[in-house]
Scaffold this motif. Structure first.
Motif, PDB file in Angstrom:
ATOM      1  N   PRO A 162       0.799  -1.234   0.000  1.00 33.14           N
ATOM      2  CA  PRO A 162       0.000   0.000   0.000  1.00 33.14           C
ATOM      3  C   PRO A 162       0.828   1.279   0.000  1.00 33.14           C
ATOM      4  CG  PRO A 162      -0.060  -1.053   2.163  1.00 33.14           C
ATOM      5  CD  PRO A 162       0.618  -2.012   1.246  1.00 33.14           C
ATOM      6  N   ASP A 163       2.104   1.191   0.421  1.00 37.30           N
ATOM      7  CA  ASP A 163       2.935   2.403   0.486  1.00 37.30           C
ATOM      8  C   ASP A 163       3.843   2.566  -0.718  1.00 37.30           C
ATOM      9  OD1 ASP A 163       1.861   3.016   3.005  1.00 37.30           O
ATOM     10  OD2 ASP A 163       3.274   1.643   3.987  1.00 37.30           O
ATOM     11  N   GLU A 164       3.812   1.587  -1.627  1.00 35.04           N
ATOM     12  CA  GLU A 164       4.648   1.674  -2.830  1.00 35.04           C
ATOM     13  C   GLU A 164       4.001   2.599  -3.853  1.00 35.04           C
ATOM     14  OE1 GLU A 164       7.481   0.367  -4.060  1.00 35.04           O
ATOM     15  OE2 GLU A 164       8.130  -0.866  -2.368  1.00 35.04           O
ATOM     16  N   GLU A 165       4.647   3.691  -4.164  1.00 30.61           N
ATOM     17  CA  GLU A 165       4.069   4.696  -5.066  1.00 30.61           C
ATOM     18  C   GLU A 165       3.808   4.130  -6.462  1.00 30.61           C
ATOM     19  OE1 GLU A 165       5.174   9.055  -7.023  1.00 30.61           O
ATOM     20  OE2 GLU A 165       6.401   8.248  -5.386  1.00 30.61           O
ATOM     21  N   LYS A 166       4.701   3.253  -6.931  1.00 33.81           N
ATOM     22  CA  LYS A 166       4.570   2.755  -8.314  1.00 33.81           C
ATOM     23  C   LYS A 166       3.296   1.932  -8.510  1.00 33.81           C
ATOM     24  CE  LYS A 166       7.390  -1.422  -7.665  1.00 33.81           C
ATOM     25  NZ  LYS A 166       8.566  -2.177  -8.165  1.00 33.81           N
ATOM     26  N   PHE A 167       2.790   1.317  -7.418  1.00 36.87           N
ATOM     27  CA  PHE A 167       1.569   0.524  -7.538  1.00 36.87           C
ATOM     28  C   PHE A 167       0.299   1.366  -7.381  1.00 36.87           C
ATOM     29  CE2 PHE A 167       4.488  -2.927  -5.862  1.00 36.87           C
ATOM     30  CZ  PHE A 167       4.674  -3.510  -7.106  1.00 36.87           C
ATOM     31  N   CYS A 168       0.462   2.609  -6.949  1.00 36.07           N
ATOM     32  CA  CYS A 168      -0.698   3.471  -6.687  1.00 36.07           C
ATOM     33  C   CYS A 168      -1.059   4.351  -7.868  1.00 36.07           C
ATOM     34  CB  CYS A 168      -0.444   4.338  -5.453  1.00 36.07           C
ATOM     35  SG  CYS A 168      -0.256   3.363  -3.939  1.00 36.07           S
ATOM     36  N   LYS A 169      -0.336   4.219  -8.962  1.00 35.77           N
ATOM     37  CA  LYS A 169      -0.693   5.006 -10.141  1.00 35.77           C
ATOM     38  C   LYS A 169      -0.537   4.162 -11.408  1.00 35.77           C
ATOM     39  CE  LYS A 169       3.864   7.230 -10.486  1.00 35.77           C
ATOM     40  NZ  LYS A 169       4.591   8.518 -10.488  1.00 35.77           N
ATOM     41  N   ILE A 170      -1.382   4.450 -12.375  1.00 40.95           N
ATOM     42  CA  ILE A 170      -1.388   3.732 -13.654  1.00 40.95           C
ATOM     43  C   ILE A 170      -1.312   4.753 -14.775  1.00 40.95           C
ATOM     44  CG2 ILE A 170      -2.654   2.150 -15.153  1.00 40.95           C
ATOM     45  CD1 ILE A 170      -4.198   1.225 -12.638  1.00 40.95           C
ATOM     46  N   ARG A 171      -0.300   4.619 -15.617  1.00 45.48           N
ATOM     47  CA  ARG A 171      -0.205   5.505 -16.782  1.00 45.48           C
ATOM     48  C   ARG A 171      -1.251   5.059 -17.804  1.00 45.48           C
ATOM     49  NH1 ARG A 171       4.688   4.938 -17.815  1.00 45.48           N
ATOM     50  NH2 ARG A 171       5.621   6.937 -17.220  1.00 45.48           N
ATOM     51  N   MET A 172      -2.145   5.941 -18.182  1.00 43.30           N
ATOM     52  CA  MET A 172      -3.251   5.570 -19.065  1.00 43.30           C
ATOM     53  C   MET A 172      -2.816   5.291 -20.494  1.00 43.30           C
ATOM     54  SD  MET A 172      -6.331   7.966 -17.569  1.00 43.30           S
ATOM     55  CE  MET A 172      -7.633   6.995 -18.320  1.00 43.30           C
ATOM     56  N   VAL A 200      -5.852  11.946 -13.013  1.00 43.91           N
ATOM     57  CA  VAL A 200      -5.064  13.161 -12.752  1.00 43.91           C
ATOM     58  C   VAL A 200      -4.071  13.362 -13.890  1.00 43.91           C
ATOM     59  CG1 VAL A 200      -5.261  12.941 -10.240  1.00 43.91           C
ATOM     60  CG2 VAL A 200      -3.312  11.890 -11.425  1.00 43.91           C
ATOM     61  N   GLN A 201      -3.496  14.564 -13.940  1.00 43.98           N
ATOM     62  CA  GLN A 201      -2.462  14.881 -14.920  1.00 43.98           C
ATOM     63  C   GLN A 201      -1.120  14.951 -14.197  1.00 43.98           C
ATOM     64  OE1 GLN A 201      -2.576  15.545 -18.346  1.00 43.98           O
ATOM     65  NE2 GLN A 201      -4.720  14.844 -18.362  1.00 43.98           N
ATOM     66  N   ILE A 202      -0.154  14.180 -14.649  1.00 43.83           N
ATOM     67  CA  ILE A 202       1.210  14.225 -14.107  1.00 43.83           C
ATOM     68  C   ILE A 202       2.143  14.477 -15.277  1.00 43.83           C
ATOM     69  CG2 ILE A 202       3.032  12.959 -12.895  1.00 43.83           C
ATOM     70  CD1 ILE A 202       0.887  11.302 -11.534  1.00 43.83           C
ATOM     71  N   ASP A 203       2.830  15.611 -15.218  1.00 42.53           N
ATOM     72  CA  ASP A 203       3.704  16.020 -16.324  1.00 42.53           C
ATOM     73  C   ASP A 203       2.954  16.026 -17.652  1.00 42.53           C
ATOM     74  OD1 ASP A 203       5.826  16.246 -14.528  1.00 42.53           O
ATOM     75  OD2 ASP A 203       6.460  14.161 -14.843  1.00 42.53           O
ATOM     76  N   GLU A 204       1.731  16.560 -17.579  1.00 46.92           N
ATOM     77  CA  GLU A 204       0.868  16.706 -18.759  1.00 46.92           C
ATOM     78  C   GLU A 204       0.514  15.365 -19.405  1.00 46.92           C
ATOM     79  OE1 GLU A 204       2.605  19.481 -21.450  1.00 46.92           O
ATOM     80  OE2 GLU A 204       2.393  21.172 -20.068  1.00 46.92           O
ATOM     81  N   GLU A 205       0.546  14.339 -18.616  1.00 44.39           N
ATOM     82  CA  GLU A 205       0.170  13.009 -19.111  1.00 44.39           C
ATOM     83  C   GLU A 205      -0.912  12.439 -18.191  1.00 44.39           C
ATOM     84  OE1 GLU A 205       2.282   8.789 -20.428  1.00 44.39           O
ATOM     85  OE2 GLU A 205       3.513  10.423 -19.665  1.00 44.39           O
ATOM     86  N   PRO A 206      -1.963  11.799 -18.754  1.00 43.42           N
ATOM     87  CA  PRO A 206      -3.055  11.292 -17.910  1.00 43.42           C
ATOM     88  C   PRO A 206      -2.647  10.036 -17.133  1.00 43.42           C
ATOM     89  CG  PRO A 206      -3.455  10.739 -20.214  1.00 43.42           C
ATOM     90  CD  PRO A 206      -2.232  11.598 -20.195  1.00 43.42           C
TER      91      PRO A 206
END
Length: 442
Positions: free
Chosen positions: A202-212, A239-245
């Motif tokens: 649950p604390d791993e950032e890479k598992f908490c976001k999905i590049r669309m 959300v938008q991260i570095d202008e990417e969804p």
């Protein structure tokens, strides 16, 4: 409890029941250990399926049923119904006599032909269809009787209506019911992986976001009906991260009353909503049961393929002078049988009336007996069904399928009562009175 929660609750109960009675996959055993005989099911079968009666003597139940049936016919207190019943009996008797005369005059005439409606699109054949299609019920949603195509549209509409109140659980069912199976299976496997990664880390950032724009996400999740709703219910938001969804997970966004473990379980247990085949019961006079023209719904293949199959059969007849082995004939027969999904069963009673019902080709002989029994005025009456190809069915036949017995795509069974002599049975109405109101208009 809502219909969606009831669906998953039922699946959970079924899984727990199987675990209790079977211990999962069952007890292990050594490969070289002697095989244990399966427990006898004879006692259970006697309770579950129809057991043919002994022919020795007239049973009390049969005698009572015959007397009661004759009394209903002769009774004058329900004038309207008895008038209708008398008319039906008279019409059936006239048609039986006419049929006998015709058989005497045309001994070589064919009595029943099965023809796919797709092979000839004439309006006349459509009028002569034995039934207008194959129909189903869906207990989860309602009591309507509809075609499979109509139910698919209705199920989709129903599920999308439930999204507002139960997004996560409903979306799991949308994936299974509104997409092709391969697409749904790949999507569910991917979603489970996303959610289990968060549960474990649950604390791993890479598992908490999905590049669309991720290839796997785009191919297996993004464009599958219901998939994004599962992720939104799980706590993901766009959300938008570095202008990417991206889809970003936060625990606070999880649907109320739902956690990730519950959602994973729902994904694993989600199934297509089952439809129940409707018998589409009809009661026919002898003149209405002479020809069987089946609608396209009965066939696994398209009308064009059926036509091609008939052409191949015609060519085969031309070369029928060639001596064929039994194996060659069996292969041809199996190829023909595999064309059908459903079978039209007609049961002829001694008084000339028929009942007709639709069955899946993999339903059992016991299901046919149960269907006939449910139509009888006296459901405890002991009876036999006789097929021209198989003869009288016995207890050993009850677990055989219609496909096993080659009772497809349509078959005529004769209803007999061992305890009632044929001359007496001809004047007996065995059917429930309300079913007589289903006699087709001429």
């Amino acid at each position: 409890m809502s219909k969606i929660k009831r669906f998953f609750s039922k699946k959970k109960e079924e899984a727990a029941f199987k675990l209790r009675i079977g211990g999962g996959m069952g007890e292990g055993h050594k490969l070289n250990a002697p095989k244990q005989e399966a427990p006898s099911t004879s006692s259970r079968r006697k309770m579950d399926v129809y057991v043919p009666p002994k022919r020795n003597e007239l049973s009390n139940e049969a005698r009572a049923a015959a007397n009661a049936a004759l009394a209903r016919i002769d009774r004058k207190d329900s004038k309207d119904f008895n008038t209708s019943l008398a008319a039906i009996k008279a019409q059936a008797k006239r048609e039986l006599e006419a049929e006998r005369r015709q058989k005497d005059e045309l001994a070589n005439s064919s009595s029943s032909v099965s023809v796919p409606s797709g092979s000839s699109a004439s309006a006349t054949e459509n009028k002569n269809l034995a039934c207008q299609g194959v129909f189903f019920r869906c207990p989860l949603i309602g009591e309507e009787v509809l075609t499979k195509k109509a139910w698919k549209a209705k199920i989709k509409e129903f599920l999308y209506q439930q999204l507002e109140s139960e997004r996560g659980l409903t979306a799991c069912l949308i994936i299974q019911n509104c997409n092709v199976k391969e697409k749904a299976d790949d999507c569910i496997a991917t979603l489970i992986k996303y959610l289990e990664n968060i549960i474990k880390n649950p604390d791993e950032e890479k598992f908490c976001k999905i590049r669309m724009s991720n290839k796997i996400f785009s191919e297996k999740v993004r464009y599958v009906d219901g998939a994004l709703d599962v992720l939104y219910a799980a706590g993901f938001s766009e959300v938008q991260i570095d202008e990417e969804p991206f889809l970003l997970w936060t625990k606070e966004q999880t649907e109320e009353g739902l956690d990730l473990a519950m959602l994973v379980e729902a994904l694993k247990n989600s199934e297509t909503i089952q439809l129940e085949l409707d018998r589409n019961i009809k009661v026919l006079l002898p003149s209405q049961a002479r020809r069987v023209v089946l609608p396209d719904d009965f066939y696994r293949i398209s009308p064009e393929e059926i036509k091609r199959e008939q052409q191949l059969r015609a060519e085969a007849i031309e070369s029928s002078q060639i001596l064929k082995t039994k194996a060659m004939r069996d292969r041809e027969e199996q190829r023909t049988l595999r064309m059908y999904r459903y079978s039209l069963i007609r049961v002829k009673f001694p008084n000339g009336l028929y009942i007709q019902g639709t069955f899946n080709v993999y339903e059992k002989i016991a299901d046919v007996f149960e269907f006939v029994q449910s139509c009888l005025a006296d459901e405890s009456l002991e009876f036999n069904l006789v097929a021209t190809s198989e003869g009288k069915f016995n207890e050993e036949d009850m677990d055989k399928t219609l496909y096993d017995c080659k009772l497809i795509p349509n078959v005529l069974l004769l209803f007999t009562v061992p305890a009632i002599p044929t001359p007496v049975a001809v004047d007996v109405n065995f059917l429930k009175e309300e079913l007589l109101m289903l006699v087709q208009e001429m």
